[in-house]
Design a protein around this motif. Structure first.
Motif, PDB file in Angstrom:
ATOM      1  N   ASN A   1      48.056  50.315  32.664  1.00 17.05           N
ATOM      2  CA  ASN A   1      47.048  50.599  31.657  1.00 17.05           C
ATOM      3  C   ASN A   1      45.860  49.637  31.684  1.00 17.05           C
ATOM      4  N   ALA A   2      46.069  48.380  32.035  1.00 15.48           N
ATOM      5  CA  ALA A   2      44.939  47.441  32.120  1.00 15.48           C
ATOM      6  C   ALA A   2      43.989  47.880  33.237  1.00 15.48           C
ATOM      7  N   TYR A   3      44.544  48.335  34.348  1.00 13.48           N
ATOM      8  CA  TYR A   3      43.733  48.851  35.458  1.00 13.48           C
ATOM      9  C   TYR A   3      42.917  50.067  34.993  1.00 13.48           C
ATOM     10  N   LEU A   4      43.581  51.010  34.337  1.00  9.37           N
ATOM     11  CA  LEU A   4      42.907  52.229  33.886  1.00  9.37           C
ATOM     12  C   LEU A   4      41.816  51.914  32.861  1.00  9.37           C
ATOM     13  N   ALA A   5      42.105  51.001  31.938  1.00 13.27           N
ATOM     14  CA  ALA A   5      41.110  50.630  30.927  1.00 13.27           C
ATOM     15  C   ALA A   5      39.915  49.937  31.571  1.00 13.27           C
ATOM     16  N   MET A   6      40.159  49.058  32.534  1.00 10.65           N
ATOM     17  CA  MET A   6      39.047  48.355  33.190  1.00 10.65           C
ATOM     18  C   MET A   6      38.167  49.331  33.972  1.00 10.65           C
ATOM     19  N   LYS A   7      38.778  50.272  34.666  1.00 11.70           N
ATOM     20  CA  LYS A   7      37.980  51.288  35.375  1.00 11.70           C
ATOM     21  C   LYS A   7      37.136  52.079  34.382  1.00 11.70           C
ATOM     22  N   ALA A   8      37.706  52.412  33.235  1.00  8.08           N
ATOM     23  CA  ALA A   8      36.966  53.159  32.213  1.00  8.08           C
ATOM     24  C   ALA A   8      35.813  52.327  31.652  1.00  8.08           C
ATOM     25  N   ILE A   9      36.038  51.044  31.469  1.00  8.58           N
ATOM     26  CA  ILE A   9      34.979  50.150  30.978  1.00  8.58           C
ATOM     27  C   ILE A   9      33.807  50.162  31.951  1.00  8.58           C
ATOM     28  N   LEU A  10      34.102  49.994  33.220  1.00  8.24           N
ATOM     29  CA  LEU A  10      33.049  49.960  34.240  1.00  8.24           C
ATOM     30  C   LEU A  10      32.324  51.303  34.322  1.00  8.24           C
ATOM     31  N   ALA A  11      33.057  52.396  34.234  1.00  6.02           N
ATOM     32  CA  ALA A  11      32.429  53.720  34.278  1.00  6.02           C
ATOM     33  C   ALA A  11      31.530  53.933  33.068  1.00  6.02           C
ATOM     34  N   ALA A  12      31.985  53.481  31.896  1.00  9.13           N
ATOM     35  CA  ALA A  12      31.172  53.633  30.681  1.00  9.13           C
ATOM     36  C   ALA A  12      29.876  52.846  30.798  1.00  9.13           C
ATOM     37  N   VAL A  13      29.960  51.641  31.334  1.00  8.33           N
ATOM     38  CA  VAL A  13      28.759  50.815  31.498  1.00  8.33           C
ATOM     39  C   VAL A  13      27.815  51.460  32.504  1.00  8.33           C
TER      40      VAL A  13
END
Length: 184
Positions: free
Chosen positions: A105-117
């Protein structure tokens, strides 16, 4: 520090020990839950910093989504109404409060953070973000595992794409612990 080794070779990332709400950045990440309940330790600090109506604004943004929740692996940008840190990025590491010590989940959340930015097209650009140790509070994910997943997500970039210059020009602040906001 073992966490630094996870980000070895990623010059855009800075590991910071301190209080996340005192960092100079364009956005702070809340890794809360899929429904935007901001009653955990870090989220309480964010509400104290940005106002008690922050949770309501986050929940309204989440409820307006097609499924009425923000799934792990997704992120949204919400205004904080603060001149110094204008954005909050909500990227849940869990649907509801639970241990996630064996998840990605930390991996998935970090990818989502980068995509959102990367996809954010607001008037005020997001160039620097403060990211706590994803899943290390309530989720009880070991800081080293969280940092390893976050670093791999950064290396992979959203959907395998390279992170654009706007983010690479800034720095992401990674936190060893989201437990109390004091250990970044």
């Amino acid at each position: 520090m073992k966490l630094i080794l996870c980000f070895q070779g990623i010059t855009e990332v800075e590991i910071v020990a301190g209080h996340i709400c005192r960092l100079l950045c364009d956005a702070i990440v809340s890794p809360a839950n899929s429904f935007g309940f901001m009653d955990g330790r870090l989220d309480r600090l964010l509400s104290e910093r940005f106002g008690w109506d922050l949770e309501k604004r986050v929940q309204e943004a989440i409820q307006s989504r097609p499924v009425g929740e923000l799934l792990v692996g997704e992120a949204i940008v919400v205004p904080t109404h603060d001149d110094k840190t204008p954005w909050l990025i909500c990227a849940p590491t869990m649907r509801v409060p639970m241990r996630i010590c064996t998840s990605v989940n930390a991996y998935l959340a970090m990818k989502a953070i980068l995509a959102a930015v990367m996809s954010y097209a607001g008037v005020t650009p997001i160039e620097t973000i403060a990211v706590p140790g994803l899943g290390t509070g309530v989720g009880q994910l070991a800081p080293e595992l969280s940092a390893g997943q976050m670093a791999q997500a950064y290396r992979d970039g959203p959907a395998g794409a390279q992170i654009p210059g706007q983010l690479r020009g800034g720095s992401a602040h990674a936190s060893p612990s989201e437990s109390d906001g004091n250990d970044l």
